[in-house]
Design an enzyme around this catalytic site. Structure first.
Site, PDB file in Angstrom:
ATOM      1  N   LYS A  67      22.707 -26.150   8.220  1.00 35.78           N
ATOM      2  CA  LYS A  67      21.707 -27.174   7.887  1.00 35.78           C
ATOM      3  C   LYS A  67      20.743 -26.651   6.800  1.00 35.78           C
ATOM      4  O   LYS A  67      20.512 -27.327   5.800  1.00 35.78           O
ATOM      5  CB  LYS A  67      20.944 -27.611   9.155  1.00 35.78           C
ATOM      6  CG  LYS A  67      21.871 -28.282  10.175  1.00 35.78           C
ATOM      7  CD  LYS A  67      21.133 -28.826  11.379  1.00 35.78           C
ATOM      8  CE  LYS A  67      20.558 -27.768  12.289  1.00 35.78           C
ATOM      9  NZ  LYS A  67      21.585 -26.867  12.885  1.00 35.78           N
ATOM     10  N   THR A  68      20.224 -25.433   7.013  1.00 35.01           N
ATOM     11  CA  THR A  68      19.316 -24.854   6.003  1.00 35.01           C
ATOM     12  C   THR A  68      20.071 -24.647   4.694  1.00 35.01           C
ATOM     13  O   THR A  68      19.544 -24.892   3.606  1.00 35.01           O
ATOM     14  CB  THR A  68      18.772 -23.501   6.506  1.00 35.01           C
ATOM     15  OG1 THR A  68      18.363 -23.654   7.863  1.00 35.01           O
ATOM     16  CG2 THR A  68      17.593 -23.030   5.676  1.00 35.01           C
ATOM     17  N   ASP A 112      12.724 -27.979   9.770  1.00 33.70           N
ATOM     18  CA  ASP A 112      13.672 -27.653  10.831  1.00 33.70           C
ATOM     19  C   ASP A 112      13.098 -28.121  12.176  1.00 33.70           C
ATOM     20  O   ASP A 112      11.881 -28.248  12.316  1.00 33.70           O
ATOM     21  CB  ASP A 112      13.894 -26.126  10.842  1.00 33.70           C
ATOM     22  CG  ASP A 112      15.241 -25.765  11.450  1.00 33.70           C
ATOM     23  OD1 ASP A 112      16.012 -26.689  11.779  1.00 33.70           O
ATOM     24  OD2 ASP A 112      15.519 -24.564  11.588  1.00 33.70           O
ATOM     25  N   THR A 161      18.715 -30.147  16.265  1.00 41.04           N
ATOM     26  CA  THR A 161      19.858 -29.917  17.147  1.00 41.04           C
ATOM     27  C   THR A 161      19.880 -31.010  18.219  1.00 41.04           C
ATOM     28  O   THR A 161      20.797 -31.067  19.026  1.00 41.04           O
ATOM     29  CB  THR A 161      19.733 -28.551  17.853  1.00 41.04           C
ATOM     30  OG1 THR A 161      18.440 -28.491  18.460  1.00 41.04           O
ATOM     31  CG2 THR A 161      19.871 -27.405  16.877  1.00 41.04           C
ATOM     32  N   ARG A 220      27.354 -18.870  11.171  1.00 37.28           N
ATOM     33  CA  ARG A 220      26.425 -17.738  11.351  1.00 37.28           C
ATOM     34  C   ARG A 220      27.036 -16.682  12.272  1.00 37.28           C
ATOM     35  O   ARG A 220      26.926 -15.487  12.035  1.00 37.28           O
ATOM     36  CB  ARG A 220      25.078 -18.213  11.898  1.00 37.28           C
ATOM     37  CG  ARG A 220      24.127 -17.046  12.135  1.00 37.28           C
ATOM     38  CD  ARG A 220      22.725 -17.471  12.515  1.00 37.28           C
ATOM     39  NE  ARG A 220      22.021 -18.065  11.413  1.00 37.28           N
ATOM     40  CZ  ARG A 220      21.285 -19.172  11.501  1.00 37.28           C
ATOM     41  NH1 ARG A 220      21.168 -19.786  12.648  1.00 37.28           N
ATOM     42  NH2 ARG A 220      20.674 -19.650  10.449  1.00 37.28           N
TER      43      ARG A 220
END
Ligand code: ADP
Length: 348
Positions: A67-68, A112, A161, A220
């Site tokens: 997302k980032t 976020d 999320t 990640r």
């Protein structure tokens, strides 16, 4: 999450910062998620052609999926500045007002965990998103006055999320809605291969395939596993990552061939042993395994559900026959979740 169990935690950890060079800055380098990428590419091209800011973007999906990264790609592709914050860091209206009014025109503003924005700030954000201004109240009581403060045009990228916890007035102000799902192993393999090139790690095809199947469908986690394998290869081998070395490494880290770590297996075992296979509510289950409900729901469950070990039913969480098989526990037919064909509506 316990300290010892954090290895597969897809939430950001300080060490990941060192690997910021793994973050793709162009859409073409963002691996997988083809449909999302195609659409986003069109929206970016159209906005650039019209020389306008891109519409506000809502990004929804589990942690560690990009997302980032997507927000920074949008900024890069739009030749715009990127400002990053997270809703829990914004306490007072002046925190948000300060950020909004200091944006350079056309900026991408990334918030976020937007589901955690306080109501007063949320209201300020609606107005800023729609009218590019904020209403700032000066003074108190009858003498109070509202000042309209202009905000430079910007693109808000709101990430969460938990899309279900975002209020509908806020949600409805986003023009573009993108959902990130766990990546299939083939796409994770592409990410691992790209990262190994950037980090100059020698990694063979079978090793990258094996690693991709144990990365919880999460970039990640995949990058983190790759770095640990590089450590094992350096100290235990000749520096190259082979399938054999990955197998040794995964065993040392307590990760099994399905990519489950100890805490995943504990969740499944707890449902089987204490709740006869379920159903059990998320809060009760979280307490039983010593995690927060958020960690259980955002991190552990998506992968266990994707692998078909767990189901979210209207009555609670249930393990499936696959989970019994994987753990080698004898199956009690009365207590397992129904097959996919038999099951009724499940919670999303
Ligand atoms: P999120 O914001 O969803 O928690 P991030 O955008 O921080 O996730 O992504 C975590 C890491 O994974 C980034 O540093 C990036 O290097 C990598 N990553 C995520 N998605 C991709 C992708 N599609 N292709 C390549 N790398 C990715």
């Amino acid at each position: 999450m316990n300290e010892n169990d954090t290895f597969l935690d897809p939430s950001f950890q300080p060490l990941d910062d060192m690997e910021n060079n793994l973050r793709p800055s162009l859409l073409k380098d963002f691996q997988g998620q083809q449909e999302l990428k195609d659409n986003l590419g069109i929206f970016i091209a159209a906005a650039r052609e019209r020389q306008e800011s891109l519409d506000h973007i809502f990004l929804n999906g589990p942690p560690g999926l990009g997302k980032t990264t997507l927000a920074s790609i949008v900024a890069h592709e739009m030749h715009a500045e990127l400002r990053i914050t997270s809703a829990p860091a914004l306490e007072k209206p002046k925190d948000l007002a300060g950020l909004l009014t200091s944006l350079t025109p056309g900026s991408v503003f990334f918030i976020d965990e937007i589901h955690r924005l306080r109501p007063a700030l949320e209201e300020m954000l609606y107005v800023a998103m729609e009218d590019f201004q904020i209403d700032w109240v000066i003074g108190q009581g009858p003498a109070a006055r509202t000042l309209r403060v202009p905000v430079p045009p910007f693109t808000l990228v709101g990430a969460t999320t938990k899309a279900g916890m975002v209020s509908s007035p806020l949600y409805s102000r986003f023009g573009i809605n993108l959902r990130l799902d766990l990546y299939p192993p083939e796409e994770i393999q592409l990410i691992i291969q790209r990262s190994s090139h950037i980090l100059d790690i020698s990694l063979d095809e079978q090793a990258s395939q094996k690693l991709s199947r144990c990365s919880r469908g999460t970039p990640r986690v995949a990058n983190r596993l790759l770095r640990r394998m590089r450590d094992f290869a350096q100290v235990l081998g000749d520096g190259s990552i082979t399938q054999d070395l990955v197998e040794q490494g995964l065993t040392r880290l307590g990760i099994d061939e399905q990519g489950l770590e100890e805490q995943d297996r504990r969740i499944l075992r707890t449902i089987i042993e204490f709740y006869q296979g379920g159903p059990v509510g998320a809060e009760t289950l979280a307490i039983s395994i010593g995690e927060s409900t958020d960690t259980l729901e955002d991190f552990y469950e998506p992968y266990l559900i994707q692998k078909g070990f767990l189901q979210r039913t209207p009555r609670g969480r249930m393990v499936t026959s696959l989970a019994y098989g994987h753990l080698g526990v004898e199956l009690d037919h009365k207590s397992i979740a129904p097959n996919r064909e038999q099951q009724g509506d499940l919670f999303p």
